[in-house]
Design a protein around this motif. Sequence first.
Motif, PDB file in Angstrom:
ATOM      1  N   LYS A  52       0.807  -1.220   0.000  1.00 32.84           N
ATOM      2  CA  LYS A  52       0.000   0.000   0.000  1.00 32.84           C
ATOM      3  C   LYS A  52       0.841   1.273   0.000  1.00 32.84           C
ATOM      4  N   GLY A  53       2.163   1.139   0.011  1.00 36.15           N
ATOM      5  CA  GLY A  53       3.050   2.305  -0.062  1.00 36.15           C
ATOM      6  C   GLY A  53       3.149   3.083   1.232  1.00 36.15           C
ATOM      7  N   GLY A  54       2.855   2.438   2.348  1.00 40.58           N
ATOM      8  CA  GLY A  54       2.915   3.113   3.644  1.00 40.58           C
ATOM      9  C   GLY A  54       4.340   3.288   4.148  1.00 40.58           C
ATOM     10  N   THR A  55       4.444   3.877   5.341  1.00 41.97           N
ATOM     11  CA  THR A  55       5.742   4.099   5.992  1.00 41.97           C
ATOM     12  C   THR A  55       5.636   3.678   7.444  1.00 41.97           C
ATOM     13  N   GLU A  56       6.630   2.921   7.892  1.00 43.64           N
ATOM     14  CA  GLU A  56       6.656   2.543   9.301  1.00 43.64           C
ATOM     15  C   GLU A  56       7.163   3.717  10.134  1.00 43.64           C
ATOM     16  N   ARG A  57       6.885   3.687  11.419  1.00 46.05           N
ATOM     17  CA  ARG A  57       7.333   4.739  12.338  1.00 46.05           C
ATOM     18  C   ARG A  57       8.865   4.722  12.444  1.00 46.05           C
ATOM     19  N   ALA A  58       9.482   5.876  12.473  1.00 50.92           N
ATOM     20  CA  ALA A  58      10.941   5.977  12.625  1.00 50.92           C
ATOM     21  C   ALA A  58      11.391   5.287  13.901  1.00 50.92           C
ATOM     22  N   PHE A  59      12.544   4.663  13.852  1.00 47.76           N
ATOM     23  CA  PHE A  59      13.186   3.968  14.970  1.00 47.76           C
ATOM     24  C   PHE A  59      12.382   2.752  15.449  1.00 47.76           C
ATOM     25  N   SER A  60      11.430   2.256  14.660  1.00 47.04           N
ATOM     26  CA  SER A  60      10.621   1.107  15.080  1.00 47.04           C
ATOM     27  C   SER A  60      11.177  -0.224  14.582  1.00 47.04           C
ATOM     28  N   SER A  61      12.106  -0.192  13.642  1.00 47.21           N
ATOM     29  CA  SER A  61      12.634  -1.431  13.074  1.00 47.21           C
ATOM     30  C   SER A  61      13.924  -1.852  13.757  1.00 47.21           C
ATOM     31  N   GLU A  62      14.009  -3.121  14.110  1.00 46.51           N
ATOM     32  CA  GLU A  62      15.245  -3.654  14.695  1.00 46.51           C
ATOM     33  C   GLU A  62      16.381  -3.649  13.672  1.00 46.51           C
ATOM     34  N   LEU A  63      16.061  -3.593  12.392  1.00 46.46           N
ATOM     35  CA  LEU A  63      17.095  -3.558  11.356  1.00 46.46           C
ATOM     36  C   LEU A  63      17.787  -2.203  11.263  1.00 46.46           C
ATOM     37  N   ASN A  64      17.199  -1.167  11.854  1.00 46.92           N
ATOM     38  CA  ASN A  64      17.817   0.152  11.817  1.00 46.92           C
ATOM     39  C   ASN A  64      19.206   0.126  12.464  1.00 46.92           C
ATOM     40  N   ALA A  65      19.350  -0.586  13.562  1.00 47.88           N
ATOM     41  CA  ALA A  65      20.628  -0.639  14.294  1.00 47.88           C
ATOM     42  C   ALA A  65      21.401  -1.925  14.020  1.00 47.88           C
ATOM     43  N   ASN A  66      21.034  -2.658  12.997  1.00 43.90           N
ATOM     44  CA  ASN A  66      21.733  -3.904  12.669  1.00 43.90           C
ATOM     45  C   ASN A  66      22.928  -3.604  11.770  1.00 43.90           C
ATOM     46  N   TYR A  67      24.123  -3.959  12.232  1.00 45.35           N
ATOM     47  CA  TYR A  67      25.327  -3.744  11.424  1.00 45.35           C
ATOM     48  C   TYR A  67      26.124  -5.036  11.247  1.00 45.35           C
ATOM     49  N   LYS A  68      25.431  -6.170  11.297  1.00 45.77           N
ATOM     50  CA  LYS A  68      26.072  -7.459  11.064  1.00 45.77           C
ATOM     51  C   LYS A  68      26.314  -7.624   9.564  1.00 45.77           C
ATOM     52  N   ASP A  69      27.287  -8.499   9.229  1.00 39.93           N
ATOM     53  CA  ASP A  69      27.570  -8.797   7.829  1.00 39.93           C
ATOM     54  C   ASP A  69      26.461  -9.667   7.253  1.00 39.93           C
ATOM     55  N   GLY A  70      26.020  -9.311   6.082  1.00 39.45           N
ATOM     56  CA  GLY A  70      24.975 -10.085   5.423  1.00 39.45           C
ATOM     57  C   GLY A  70      24.343  -9.313   4.293  1.00 39.45           C
ATOM     58  N   ILE A  71      23.152  -9.720   3.955  1.00 43.24           N
ATOM     59  CA  ILE A  71      22.441  -9.116   2.836  1.00 43.24           C
ATOM     60  C   ILE A  71      20.993  -8.858   3.239  1.00 43.24           C
ATOM     61  N   TYR A  72      20.444  -7.776   2.705  1.00 50.20           N
ATOM     62  CA  TYR A  72      19.051  -7.413   2.969  1.00 50.20           C
ATOM     63  C   TYR A  72      18.242  -7.748   1.720  1.00 50.20           C
ATOM     64  N   VAL A  73      17.205  -8.559   1.905  1.00 49.18           N
ATOM     65  CA  VAL A  73      16.369  -8.992   0.786  1.00 49.18           C
ATOM     66  C   VAL A  73      14.949  -8.452   0.970  1.00 49.18           C
ATOM     67  N   CYS A  74      14.194  -8.471  -0.101  1.00 52.02           N
ATOM     68  CA  CYS A  74      12.795  -8.050  -0.050  1.00 52.02           C
ATOM     69  C   CYS A  74      12.014  -9.041   0.810  1.00 52.02           C
ATOM     70  N   ARG A  75      11.271  -8.549   1.776  1.00 51.89           N
ATOM     71  CA  ARG A  75      10.488  -9.413   2.655  1.00 51.89           C
ATOM     72  C   ARG A  75       9.410 -10.178   1.876  1.00 51.89           C
ATOM     73  N   ALA A  76       8.923  -9.610   0.788  1.00 55.33           N
ATOM     74  CA  ALA A  76       7.837 -10.240   0.037  1.00 55.33           C
ATOM     75  C   ALA A  76       8.311 -11.348  -0.896  1.00 55.33           C
ATOM     76  N   CYS A  77       9.477 -11.155  -1.543  1.00 48.47           N
ATOM     77  CA  CYS A  77       9.899 -12.138  -2.560  1.00 48.47           C
ATOM     78  C   CYS A  77      11.346 -12.603  -2.418  1.00 48.47           C
ATOM     79  N   GLU A  78      12.059 -12.079  -1.430  1.00 47.56           N
ATOM     80  CA  GLU A  78      13.443 -12.447  -1.122  1.00 47.56           C
ATOM     81  C   GLU A  78      14.465 -12.087  -2.208  1.00 47.56           C
ATOM     82  N   THR A  79      14.157 -11.087  -3.015  1.00 50.30           N
ATOM     83  CA  THR A  79      15.137 -10.578  -3.977  1.00 50.30           C
ATOM     84  C   THR A  79      16.210  -9.806  -3.209  1.00 50.30           C
ATOM     85  N   PRO A  80      17.494 -10.087  -3.430  1.00 53.41           N
ATOM     86  CA  PRO A  80      18.568  -9.330  -2.772  1.00 53.41           C
ATOM     87  C   PRO A  80      18.525  -7.856  -3.191  1.00 53.41           C
ATOM     88  N   LEU A  81      18.486  -6.954  -2.209  1.00 55.13           N
ATOM     89  CA  LEU A  81      18.334  -5.529  -2.490  1.00 55.13           C
ATOM     90  C   LEU A  81      19.539  -4.694  -2.072  1.00 55.13           C
TER      91      LEU A  81
END
Length: 159
Positions: A52-81
Motif C-alpha cells: 500500500k506504499g505506507g511508511t513505518e514509524r521511525a526507529f521502530s525497526s530492529e534492522l535500523n541498528a543492525n550492522y552485522k555482515d549479510g544481505i538485505y532482501v525483499c520481505r515479500a519475494c526475497e530478492t537481494p536488495l
Amino acid sequence: MKKITVLLALLLVVSCNTSAQKQSKKKTFKVSKSDSEWKNQLSDMAYYVLRKGGTERAFSSELNANYKDGIYVCRACETPLFKSEHKFNSGTGWPSFDREIKGNVAYESGDPSGFYGIEEHCATCGGHLGHIFNDGPEQTTGKRHCINGVALKFIPKEQ
C-alpha cells in the motif's frame, strides 16, 4: 476552413490520452500475487508498507541498528536488495544504504517537489521499499536509500 476544423477535431480525438488509458498500463512484475495472497503472506505492517506504499514509524525497526555482515532482501519475494557493507547510520530512524544491488530496485518519481525523494520498489515484486535522497555520504555515492525495515529481511553472511 470547414475541412481544417474537421481535421483538427479528428486529430484531437485520436491523440487524446485519458487518465483511464494511462492507468490501464499497469506494470507487471516477475512475482505477482493477488491482494489476498499478499495479505496472507505478510504481517499487517509489512502489507501496509510493501503493498500500500505506507511508511513505518521511525526507529521502530530492529534492522535500523543492525550492522552485522549479510544481505538485505525483499520481505515479500526475497530478492537481494542491499549489502550490509553499504549500510550507514543516517540518524533518520530507518535503515539507510548508500547504494542498491543494481537491477533489483526500481524507481518511480511520485512527488513532483522532490521533498519526499524518489520512491523505491522491489524490481521483482513491485513492493514499496522507501525513498532515495541526495543527502547520503559524500565520500561514497552521496545517495541515501531510506528504507522501511519491515520491507526487508536480513540474511546473515553465515547462511
